[in-house]
Design a protein around this motif. Structure first.
Motif, PDB file in Angstrom:
ATOM      1  N   VAL A 232       0.828  -1.206   0.000  1.00 45.01           N
ATOM      2  CA  VAL A 232       0.000   0.000   0.000  1.00 45.01           C
ATOM      3  C   VAL A 232       0.866   1.262   0.000  1.00 45.01           C
ATOM      4  CG1 VAL A 232      -1.663   1.341   1.349  1.00 45.01           C
ATOM      5  CG2 VAL A 232      -1.976  -1.124   1.066  1.00 45.01           C
ATOM      6  N   LEU A 233       1.945   1.246   0.779  1.00 45.09           N
ATOM      7  CA  LEU A 233       2.808   2.430   0.869  1.00 45.09           C
ATOM      8  C   LEU A 233       3.787   2.532  -0.288  1.00 45.09           C
ATOM      9  CD1 LEU A 233       3.730   2.389   4.684  1.00 45.09           C
ATOM     10  CD2 LEU A 233       1.933   3.719   3.557  1.00 45.09           C
ATOM     11  N   GLY A 234       4.110   1.411  -0.917  1.00 42.03           N
ATOM     12  CA  GLY A 234       5.091   1.407  -1.996  1.00 42.03           C
ATOM     13  C   GLY A 234       6.523   1.545  -1.513  1.00 42.03           C
ATOM     14  N   VAL A 235       6.794   1.138  -0.257  1.00 36.37           N
ATOM     15  CA  VAL A 235       8.143   1.261   0.304  1.00 36.37           C
ATOM     16  C   VAL A 235       8.701  -0.123   0.615  1.00 36.37           C
ATOM     17  CG1 VAL A 235       7.614   3.507   1.313  1.00 36.37           C
ATOM     18  CG2 VAL A 235       7.324   1.446   2.710  1.00 36.37           C
ATOM     19  N   TRP A 236      10.036  -0.208   0.631  1.00 38.54           N
ATOM     20  CA  TRP A 236      10.624  -1.468   1.066  1.00 38.54           C
ATOM     21  C   TRP A 236      10.591  -1.566   2.589  1.00 38.54           C
ATOM     22  CZ3 TRP A 236      14.644  -0.701   4.347  1.00 38.54           C
ATOM     23  CH2 TRP A 236      15.535   0.352   4.122  1.00 38.54           C
ATOM     24  N   LEU A 237      10.359  -2.760   3.064  1.00 38.34           N
ATOM     25  CA  LEU A 237      10.421  -3.069   4.492  1.00 38.34           C
ATOM     26  C   LEU A 237      11.381  -4.229   4.640  1.00 38.34           C
ATOM     27  CD1 LEU A 237       6.625  -2.874   5.497  1.00 38.34           C
ATOM     28  CD2 LEU A 237       8.377  -1.095   5.724  1.00 38.34           C
ATOM     29  N   GLU A 238      12.330  -4.068   5.549  1.00 35.66           N
ATOM     30  CA  GLU A 238      13.393  -5.061   5.631  1.00 35.66           C
ATOM     31  C   GLU A 238      13.898  -5.226   7.057  1.00 35.66           C
ATOM     32  OE1 GLU A 238      17.571  -5.969   3.350  1.00 35.66           O
ATOM     33  OE2 GLU A 238      17.249  -3.920   4.053  1.00 35.66           O
TER      34      GLU A 238
ATOM     35  N   ARG B 168      10.372   1.658  -2.665  1.00 35.14           N
ATOM     36  CA  ARG B 168      11.330   2.745  -2.495  1.00 35.14           C
ATOM     37  C   ARG B 168      11.725   2.880  -1.027  1.00 35.14           C
ATOM     38  NH1 ARG B 168       8.596   6.679  -0.149  1.00 35.14           N
ATOM     39  NH2 ARG B 168       6.339   6.796  -0.460  1.00 35.14           N
ATOM     40  N   GLU B 169      12.706   3.706  -0.765  1.00 35.17           N
ATOM     41  CA  GLU B 169      13.223   3.905   0.589  1.00 35.17           C
ATOM     42  C   GLU B 169      12.154   4.535   1.496  1.00 35.17           C
ATOM     43  OE1 GLU B 169      16.897   6.336   2.769  1.00 35.17           O
ATOM     44  OE2 GLU B 169      16.499   6.567   0.629  1.00 35.17           O
TER      45      GLU B 169
END
Length: 294
Positions: A239-245, A255-256
């Motif tokens: 949903v956010l379009g961010v990487w989670l790691e 993205r970051e």
């Protein structure tokens, strides 16, 4: 209708007042019972440790179930008052928001301190992006653990179901580690928590679909790192379009993650919470669930 009234009052308590005092919080009591028994047991080997850990879990669960039944033996309105208090203690909407919101800061040291309060990993060497990721991951995972799952079991089994889940989730958080001390002692708690979260974790993913559509389902198929906890994280990432790691454990593409993405994650969080509260209210009003009544 009784269960509906109890839930509405518990919901208002949570949104307006937040958590009960620490010394009077049933979840704190569960943790203290587990911690006391853990401290008393000297490790003796795989089988004895497993059996001792299982007994520890069962004793905490028995305590939780005994608490959940107390309202049945009290007169009106004390039965309702205690039921509302106990149900409220099983879920945490407002306080989860508050913990995550503290991580929204440009001060890296303050951010690191705030993130250390909500995750078990060592944060001292994490950069800003991974601190942001950890905050969003914690929000996604705890949306399931602190909101969706306890109310799911409330719908199925009433107050005993909600407190049963909260007791198991608490002891898993304390004992469910893969290290020398807890490898066998915490195994029963960890596996029981896995069983209880199997359906709620996937239900949580479904609640993200109105926000992310097919992206949520595509990310779900990437969630092969954990049995349950990575499923809600995959949906939030989509949903956010961010990487989670979590380095060396899992990574979802995107993205970051920035500070602004934590703010966005909180908006997503409240959308999903509102969806779930609406479903719970509807089911309770229809009386289609075998809910406990005081």
């Amino acid at each position: 209708m009784d269960a509906l009234i109890v839930f509405l009052l518990a919901l208002l308590w949570d949104l307006l007042l937040g958590e009960p005092p620490v010394e009077l919080h049933p979840v704190v009591w569960f943790g203290r019972v587990a911690g006391f028994l853990d401290g008393k047991w000297k490790r003796r080997g795989p089988l004895p440790d497993f059996l001792a850990g299982a007994l520890t879990a069962l004793l905490v669960i028995a305590f939780a179930l005994a608490l959940s039944l107390l309202p049945l033996y009290l007169p009106f309105p004390l039965n309702y008052a205690l039921a509302v208090y106990l149900l409220k203690s099983s879920f945490a909407m407002r306080s989860l928001h508050e913990h995550i919101a503290r991580t929204i800061t440009e001060d890296i040291n303050e951010k690191r301190k705030a993130v250390s309060m909500i995750v078990s990993r060592d944060v001292k060497n994490l950069d800003e992006s991974h601190l942001n990721s950890a905050s969003i991951e914690s929000l996604a995972e705890n949306l399931n653990d602190s909101v969706i799952a306890p109310l799911f079991y409330f719908l199925l089994f009433g107050l005993p179901g909600a407190l049963f889940y909260r007791a198991v989730n608490t002891i898993d958080a304390m004992l469910g580690y893969r290290n020398e001390r807890y490898e066998f002692f915490g195994k029963f708690s960890a596996r029981l928590d896995d069983v209880l979260n199997f359906i709620p974790a996937r239900l949580t993913v479904l609640l993200y679909i109105p926000l992310g559509g097919l992206k949520v389902l595509r990310h779900y198929h990437l969630a092969k790192f954990k049995i349950n906890s990575d499923k809600p994280m995959s949906a939030m990432s989509a949903v956010l379009g961010v990487w989670l790691e979590k380095p060396g454990v899992y990574r979802f593409p995107g993205r970051e993650p920035k500070n602004k993405d934590i703010k966005r994650a909180l908006k997503v969080y409240w959308f999903v919470v509102a969806e779930w509260v609406g479903i719970v209210l509807l089911l309770l009003a229809k009386g289609v669930c075998p809910c406990w009544s005081p």
